[in-house]
Design a protein around this motif. Structure first.
Motif, mmCIF file in Angstrom:
data_model
loop_
_atom_site.group_PDB
_atom_site.id
_atom_site.type_symbol
_atom_site.label_atom_id
_atom_site.label_comp_id
_atom_site.label_asym_id
_atom_site.label_seq_id
_atom_site.Cartn_x
_atom_site.Cartn_y
_atom_site.Cartn_z
ATOM 1 N N GLY A 119 0.604 -1.078 -0.332
ATOM 2 C CA GLY A 119 -0.125 -0.522 0.506
ATOM 3 C C GLY A 119 0.636 1.449 -0.695
ATOM 4 O O GLY A 119 1.735 1.476 0.594
ATOM 5 N N ARG A 120 0.446 1.788 -0.425
ATOM 6 C CA ARG A 120 1.830 3.663 -0.596
ATOM 7 C C ARG A 120 0.510 4.920 -0.586
ATOM 8 O O ARG A 120 -0.882 4.772 -0.605
ATOM 9 C CB ARG A 120 1.611 3.431 -2.746
ATOM 10 N N GLY A 121 1.357 5.481 0.746
ATOM 11 C CA GLY A 121 0.694 7.009 0.916
ATOM 12 C C GLY A 121 1.556 8.047 0.152
ATOM 13 O O GLY A 121 1.738 7.378 -0.852
ATOM 14 N N ARG A 122 1.141 9.484 -0.209
ATOM 15 C CA ARG A 122 1.525 10.235 -0.352
ATOM 16 C C ARG A 122 3.070 10.570 -0.394
ATOM 17 O O ARG A 122 3.506 9.229 0.870
ATOM 18 C CB ARG A 122 0.873 11.755 0.008
ATOM 19 N N ARG A 123 3.897 10.962 -1.047
ATOM 20 C CA ARG A 123 4.935 11.416 -0.667
ATOM 21 C C ARG A 123 6.254 9.910 -1.141
ATOM 22 O O ARG A 123 6.769 9.752 -0.062
ATOM 23 C CB ARG A 123 5.656 12.572 0.273
ATOM 24 N N ALA A 185 -6.245 13.430 15.805
ATOM 25 C CA ALA A 185 -5.845 11.731 14.915
ATOM 26 C C ALA A 185 -6.005 11.378 13.171
ATOM 27 O O ALA A 185 -7.200 11.586 12.953
ATOM 28 C CB ALA A 185 -5.830 11.257 15.690
ATOM 29 N N LYS A 186 -4.879 10.841 13.018
ATOM 30 C CA LYS A 186 -6.095 10.977 10.902
ATOM 31 C C LYS A 186 -6.360 9.299 11.394
ATOM 32 O O LYS A 186 -6.748 8.630 11.714
ATOM 33 C CB LYS A 186 -4.123 10.656 10.630
ATOM 34 N N ILE A 187 -7.957 9.309 10.779
ATOM 35 C CA ILE A 187 -8.721 8.121 10.204
ATOM 36 C C ILE A 187 -8.271 8.074 9.199
ATOM 37 O O ILE A 187 -9.177 6.180 8.272
ATOM 38 C CB ILE A 187 -10.494 8.770 11.177
HETATM 39 C C1 BTN Z 1 -1.985 9.445 2.843
HETATM 40 O O1 BTN Z 1 -1.941 9.511 3.688
HETATM 41 O O2 BTN Z 1 -0.338 8.945 2.304
HETATM 42 C C2 BTN Z 1 -2.441 8.405 1.878
HETATM 43 C C3 BTN Z 1 -2.735 6.878 1.844
HETATM 44 C C4 BTN Z 1 -3.896 6.570 0.820
HETATM 45 C C5 BTN Z 1 -4.268 4.876 0.661
HETATM 46 C C6 BTN Z 1 -4.746 4.181 0.114
HETATM 47 S S1 BTN Z 1 -5.518 2.927 1.268
HETATM 48 C C7 BTN Z 1 -5.950 2.385 -0.888
HETATM 49 C C8 BTN Z 1 -5.023 3.386 -2.056
HETATM 50 N N1 BTN Z 1 -4.121 2.620 -2.404
HETATM 51 C C9 BTN Z 1 -2.661 2.691 -2.331
HETATM 52 O O3 BTN Z 1 -1.538 2.225 -1.991
HETATM 53 N N2 BTN Z 1 -3.010 3.903 -1.491
HETATM 54 C C10 BTN Z 1 -3.969 4.266 -1.419
#
Ligand code: BTN
Length: 323
Positions: A119-123, A185-187
């Motif tokens: 799973g990927r987040g920002r940056r 808190a992040k949801i």
């Molecule tokens: C962040 O806050 O950095 C963004 C997070 C985003 C996560 C979602 S989970 C579904 C989708 N697939 C991913 O790999 N990332 C987004």
């Protein structure tokens, strides 16, 4: 993912309160044994299916799995032709949906999963989950606007997801650009990725991760989950609510209504009127966040009286007690 026959059996069971094995066999061209085997597959997935002699089968309880059949039950009609595909596990719904988009998948395709292994987040950050504890999905949009006109899209998606959570009773706020917080808190996190050329967008992939059930790591990350605030609905229902809000806000945006949506963003903001430090590629900016402009950039008023327009960066909120 369900195989085609099991999905068809499920469709028939969901269409009526009770359906006989004979009817299912006739409609799908199956033997009675094959019907029974598919019912057993559904039972193993968590469906409770009553079978009364002479009366047929009926679903008495459904598992919390965001199968397309379940999401459809809750989806309101909208101008976006949502088409949901569920996978028990995948690398990343954003990564897979981008691949599908390049192969020509239509606007409205949604990939949803119980667990991501990458799973990927920002940056470039990782986005970790525990299987079954989150709503993890990505939605494909194909706006006929150039990428530069899509900068507010990420804020608009925050408004959509935030409003869906509010409708459940989760009192959340938005942190620029699009984190969703309850208190500090992040949801929920949102990762919007856009592909195209200077004057043409091929596609936008909007990836959403909502923490539903709490687990010890969330507190370590300063995060929270839906179940710490309300009794969570099943994920299919939450997904349908979020897709409904995305369709509504995306339609308003395309019809030229961005100003009103950004006003809504400001009213839901955890960032405005607070002292912030924005970490940008060209250094930190400290000041008071005073608004967002039409492009979705954050406006920060610094101590030396300048109003700075921040297009990209990471915001740290100063604790209120220090303000
Ligand atoms: C962040 O806050 O950095 C963004 C997070 C985003 C996560 C979602 S989970 C579904 C989708 N697939 C991913 O790999 N990332 C987004």
């Amino acid at each position: 993912m369900l195989n085609e026959t099991t999905a068809q059996v499920l469709d028939l069971l969901l269409a009526k309160t009770r359906v006989s094995g004979e009817d299912i066999a006739f409609k799908l061209g199956l033997s009675r044994t094959a019907v029974w085997k598919n019912i057993e597959v559904l039972r193993r997935m968590g469906y409770q299916i009553a079978s009364l002699p002479g009366q047929g089968y009926s679903i008495t309880a459904a598992p919390d799995i965001p199968l397309p059949q379940e999401v459809r039950r809750y989806l309101e009609p909208s101008h976006l032709p949502w088409q949901v595909e569920y996978m028990p596990q995948c690398t990343s719904t954003n990564t897979l949906l981008k691949q599908r988009a390049i192969q020509g998948a239509p606007e409205g395709l949604v990939l949803v999963t119980d667990h991501q292994t990458a799973g990927r987040g920002r940056r470039g950050r990782e986005w970790q989950d525990a299987p079954g504890n989150s709503l993890l999905f990505s939605a494909l949009l194909r706006p006929s606007l150039p990428p530069a006109a899509l900068l507010p899209l990420t804020l608009i998606m925050g408004v959509a997801v935030g409003d869906a959570l509010m409708s459940l009773g989760v009192l959340c706020q938005l942190k620029w650009p699009n984190d969703i917080l309850v208190g500090e808190a992040k949801i929920c996190g949102i990762l919007t990725e856009i592909s195209g050329e200077i004057d043409h967008t091929d596609f936008a992939v909007v990836g959403v991760g909502i923490n539903i059930r709490s687990r010890p790591e969330l507190a370590e990350y300063g995060a929270t989950s839906v179940d710490e605030h309300v009794v969570p609905p099943v994920r299919a229902q939450l997904l349908a609510a979020v897709l409904g809000e995305i369709a509504r806000r995306y339609g308003e945006f395309l019809a030229g209504g961005r100003r009103d949506i950004l006003k809504r963003w400001e009213s839901m903001s955890a960032t405005l009127h607070r002292t912030v430090v924005v970490h940008t590629p060209s250094g930190d900016i400290t000041g008071t966040a005073i608004g967002v402009n039409c492009e979705g950039a954050l406006l920060v008023s610094t101590a030396d009286g300048q109003d700075v327009v921040v297009n990209t960066g990471e915001v740290s909120l100063r604790h209120r007690k220090h303000e």
